[in-house]
Design an enzyme around this catalytic site. Structure first.
Site, PDB file in Angstrom:
ATOM      1  N   GLN A 190      43.161  87.238   1.451  1.00 33.33           N
ATOM      2  CA  GLN A 190      42.633  87.628   2.757  1.00 33.33           C
ATOM      3  C   GLN A 190      43.730  87.673   3.815  1.00 33.33           C
ATOM      4  O   GLN A 190      44.812  87.130   3.622  1.00 33.33           O
ATOM      5  CB  GLN A 190      41.509  86.668   3.181  1.00 33.33           C
ATOM      6  CG  GLN A 190      41.871  85.185   3.083  1.00 33.33           C
ATOM      7  CD  GLN A 190      40.701  84.290   2.701  1.00 33.33           C
ATOM      8  OE1 GLN A 190      39.541  84.661   2.867  1.00 33.33           O
ATOM      9  NE2 GLN A 190      40.995  83.099   2.200  1.00 33.33           N
ATOM     10  N   HIS A 239      31.349  71.728  12.642  1.00 37.76           N
ATOM     11  CA  HIS A 239      31.499  70.936  11.419  1.00 37.76           C
ATOM     12  C   HIS A 239      30.540  69.756  11.354  1.00 37.76           C
ATOM     13  O   HIS A 239      30.120  69.365  10.269  1.00 37.76           O
ATOM     14  CB  HIS A 239      32.970  70.520  11.235  1.00 37.76           C
ATOM     15  CG  HIS A 239      33.846  71.704  10.956  1.00 37.76           C
ATOM     16  ND1 HIS A 239      34.644  72.291  11.914  1.00 37.76           N
ATOM     17  CD2 HIS A 239      33.995  72.469   9.845  1.00 37.76           C
ATOM     18  CE1 HIS A 239      35.266  73.340  11.385  1.00 37.76           C
ATOM     19  NE2 HIS A 239      34.895  73.468  10.150  1.00 37.76           N
ATOM     20  N   GLU A 283      40.106  74.883   6.671  1.00 34.84           N
ATOM     21  CA  GLU A 283      40.840  74.074   7.665  1.00 34.84           C
ATOM     22  C   GLU A 283      40.851  72.575   7.358  1.00 34.84           C
ATOM     23  O   GLU A 283      41.643  71.838   7.932  1.00 34.84           O
ATOM     24  CB  GLU A 283      40.227  74.215   9.073  1.00 34.84           C
ATOM     25  CG  GLU A 283      39.712  75.543   9.486  1.00 34.84           C
ATOM     26  CD  GLU A 283      38.256  75.756   9.099  1.00 34.84           C
ATOM     27  OE1 GLU A 283      37.779  75.132   8.124  1.00 34.84           O
ATOM     28  OE2 GLU A 283      37.595  76.561   9.761  1.00 34.84           O
ATOM     29  N   ASP A 289      38.942  75.297  -2.571  1.00 33.03           N
ATOM     30  CA  ASP A 289      39.148  76.534  -1.802  1.00 33.03           C
ATOM     31  C   ASP A 289      40.067  77.439  -2.605  1.00 33.03           C
ATOM     32  O   ASP A 289      41.155  77.027  -3.018  1.00 33.03           O
ATOM     33  CB  ASP A 289      39.767  76.216  -0.427  1.00 33.03           C
ATOM     34  CG  ASP A 289      39.718  77.427   0.493  1.00 33.03           C
ATOM     35  OD1 ASP A 289      40.250  78.493   0.103  1.00 33.03           O
ATOM     36  OD2 ASP A 289      39.162  77.325   1.594  1.00 33.03           O
ATOM     37  N   ALA A 332      35.460  78.561  -6.624  1.00 41.90           N
ATOM     38  CA  ALA A 332      34.521  77.431  -6.658  1.00 41.90           C
ATOM     39  C   ALA A 332      33.411  77.661  -7.691  1.00 41.90           C
ATOM     40  O   ALA A 332      32.865  76.707  -8.228  1.00 41.90           O
ATOM     41  CB  ALA A 332      33.912  77.220  -5.276  1.00 41.90           C
ATOM     42  N   ASP A 345      30.968  76.002   2.592  1.00 44.66           N
ATOM     43  CA  ASP A 345      31.592  76.419   3.857  1.00 44.66           C
ATOM     44  C   ASP A 345      32.502  77.604   3.546  1.00 44.66           C
ATOM     45  O   ASP A 345      33.720  77.474   3.468  1.00 44.66           O
ATOM     46  CB  ASP A 345      32.396  75.243   4.426  1.00 44.66           C
ATOM     47  CG  ASP A 345      32.920  75.535   5.819  1.00 44.66           C
ATOM     48  OD1 ASP A 345      32.377  76.418   6.501  1.00 44.66           O
ATOM     49  OD2 ASP A 345      33.887  74.868   6.223  1.00 44.66           O
ATOM     50  N   LEU A 346      31.864  78.742   3.346  1.00 33.65           N
ATOM     51  CA  LEU A 346      32.582  79.919   2.854  1.00 33.65           C
ATOM     52  C   LEU A 346      32.720  80.984   3.914  1.00 33.65           C
ATOM     53  O   LEU A 346      31.940  81.043   4.874  1.00 33.65           O
ATOM     54  CB  LEU A 346      31.800  80.535   1.692  1.00 33.65           C
ATOM     55  CG  LEU A 346      31.865  79.797   0.358  1.00 33.65           C
ATOM     56  CD1 LEU A 346      30.847  80.407  -0.589  1.00 33.65           C
ATOM     57  CD2 LEU A 346      33.260  79.852  -0.236  1.00 33.65           C
TER      58      LEU A 346
HETATM   59  N1  SAM Z   1      34.128  77.527   8.960  1.00 31.94           N
HETATM   60  C1  SAM Z   1      34.111  78.859   8.459  1.00 31.94           C
HETATM   61  C2  SAM Z   1      32.866  79.614   8.804  1.00 31.94           C
HETATM   62  O1  SAM Z   1      31.870  79.401   8.132  1.00 31.94           O
HETATM   63  O2  SAM Z   1      32.841  80.432   9.699  1.00 31.94           O
HETATM   64  C3  SAM Z   1      34.430  78.988   7.026  1.00 31.94           C
HETATM   65  C4  SAM Z   1      35.403  77.959   6.563  1.00 31.94           C
HETATM   66  S1  SAM Z   1      36.648  78.280   5.502  1.00 31.94           S
HETATM   67  C5  SAM Z   1      37.918  78.933   6.421  1.00 31.94           C
HETATM   68  C6  SAM Z   1      36.181  79.440   4.334  1.00 31.94           C
HETATM   69  C7  SAM Z   1      37.046  79.351   3.079  1.00 31.94           C
HETATM   70  O3  SAM Z   1      36.322  79.852   1.944  1.00 31.94           O
HETATM   71  C8  SAM Z   1      38.339  80.148   3.139  1.00 31.94           C
HETATM   72  O4  SAM Z   1      39.420  79.286   3.329  1.00 31.94           O
HETATM   73  C9  SAM Z   1      38.371  80.878   1.779  1.00 31.94           C
HETATM   74  O5  SAM Z   1      39.635  80.850   1.154  1.00 31.94           O
HETATM   75  C10 SAM Z   1      37.318  80.126   0.967  1.00 31.94           C
HETATM   76  N2  SAM Z   1      36.748  80.892  -0.144  1.00 31.94           N
HETATM   77  C11 SAM Z   1      36.358  82.179  -0.173  1.00 31.94           C
HETATM   78  N3  SAM Z   1      35.910  82.528  -1.390  1.00 31.94           N
HETATM   79  C12 SAM Z   1      36.017  81.417  -2.174  1.00 31.94           C
HETATM   80  C13 SAM Z   1      35.731  81.136  -3.545  1.00 31.94           C
HETATM   81  N4  SAM Z   1      35.268  82.090  -4.373  1.00 31.94           N
HETATM   82  N5  SAM Z   1      35.942  79.882  -4.014  1.00 31.94           N
HETATM   83  C14 SAM Z   1      36.451  78.932  -3.176  1.00 31.94           C
HETATM   84  N6  SAM Z   1      36.758  79.140  -1.880  1.00 31.94           N
HETATM   85  C15 SAM Z   1      36.543  80.370  -1.372  1.00 31.94           C
END
Ligand code: SAM
Length: 306
Positions: A36, A67, A92, A112, A145, A162-163
């Site tokens: 990304q 959070h 984060e 993540d 995940a 939290d994706l």
């Molecule tokens: N707080 C944020 C929101 O909901 O607006 C989202 C938090 S966080 C930054 C989201 C994370 O999901 C990203 O760091 C991304 O790399 C991770 N992510 C996306 N697809 C994923 C997957 N298939 N398995 C694990 N992590 C994933």
């Protein structure tokens, strides 16, 4: 004199016909990872803001609101004081940090997929993770995940999803489906609880939230939607707690305050009994839309945000 013209601006389209703008004080870091596009900008109103693929993920100023709303309703709906937690996504590290605030937690795993994003957050957003990655109880893994959940036989008292949104070609498309939620349910302990962020709950844009809610009802006996206004997103935001036993809608304000005192030993900045009541009492039009939704999201027909 500072005027709007003094700044460059970041524009986030909230929908195809609406958006929210933030003045940029400076760009802290910008990178294209394997998965990304990532930016951290500093804004006058919200401090540092994490942006992935053009979408705001979280801000320093509202970190505690987002959070705490994501984590504590589930931690408090776990039948026993939770001993283990799993964060799916989590970038984060602030979600991990909130789980680690419970002294009963012996182990907290964060999975993540994007190690580059996590490393840059570790370096540039210490205000958010506050050392959570270095806590001896925590383990951070960089893999999909879904694959992790398919392989592990571990059970958790609390799981939070939290994706990022399931953007087409994005890494999270198959993590919003009935099949995925079934895996999550099966990795919870019998009294366990899960929470997730489920997209915006603004008028005219309820389809994502209500489809996820409908899908979870196929999988969990208790599915409780709630919302919180996240000002830096420019819209109210939907969350859902799903459990095998405890219904958070039946936990009154006194019960939540008592649980926070017992389980956490220190008060929170946003979540308490009154906030809990407010969040879980969703307005009538959202209840109606939730009841009316028939779509169940599956691997064969995933939900894609455009
Ligand atoms: N707080 C944020 C929101 O909901 O607006 C989202 C938090 S966080 C930054 C989201 C994370 O999901 C990203 O760091 C991304 O790399 C991770 N992510 C996306 N697809 C994923 C997957 N298939 N398995 C694990 N992590 C994933």
């Amino acid at each position: 004199m500072i005027t709007p013209q003094s700044y460059k601006w970041f524009f986030e389209p909230t929908t195809n016909v609406e958006g929210h703008m933030h003045a940029i004080k400076r760009t802290v870091v910008e990178a294209q990872t394997k998965f990304q596009h990532m930016e951290i900008i500093e804004t006058p109103a919200y401090g540092k803001v994490l942006i992935l693929d053009g979408r705001i993920q979280s801000s320093q100023a509202e970190d505690f609101i987002y959070h705490e709303a994501l984590v504590h309703p589930g931690m408090l709906a776990s039948e026993r004081a939770p001993e283990s937690g799993l964060v799916i996504g989590g970038g984060e590290g602030a979600t991990l940090r909130e789980i680690l605030r419970y002294p009963t937690i012996k182990r907290a795993v964060m999975v993540d997929i994007d190690g580059e994003v996590v490393e840059l957050c570790k370096k540039y957003l210490p205000e958010m993770h506050q050392g959570a990655f270095d806590d001896p109880r925590s383990e951070t893994r960089h893999e999909d995940a879904r694959g992790y959940l398919e392989r592990t036989s571990e059970r958790f008292d609390f799981i939070t999803i939290d994706l990022v949104e399931p953007l087409e070609e994005g890494p999270a498309c198959l993590l919003f489906t009935r099949e995925f939620y079934t895996l999550v349910r099966d990795r919870l302990t019998p009294g366990g609880a899960m929470t997730l962020q489920a997209g915006m709950t603004k008028l005219g844009e309820l389809d994502f939230f209500t489809s996820i809610h409908r899908t979870l009802r196929e999988v969990f006996p208790v599915v409780a939607p709630y919302q919180t206004f996240i000002s830096c997103f420019g819209t109210p935001w939907g969350f859902i707690t799903a459990t095998k036993k405890v219904d958070p809608r039946k936990q009154d304000a006194a019960a939540i305050d008592r649980l926070i005192a017992e389980r956490m030993k220190s008060p929170l900045g946003y979540w308490d009994g009154q906030t809990h009541q407010h969040a879980f009492n969703v307005p009538k039009h959202i209840r109606a839309a939730t009841e009316a939704q028939t779509r169940v999201v599956t691997d064969a027909h995933p939900l894609i945000v455009t």
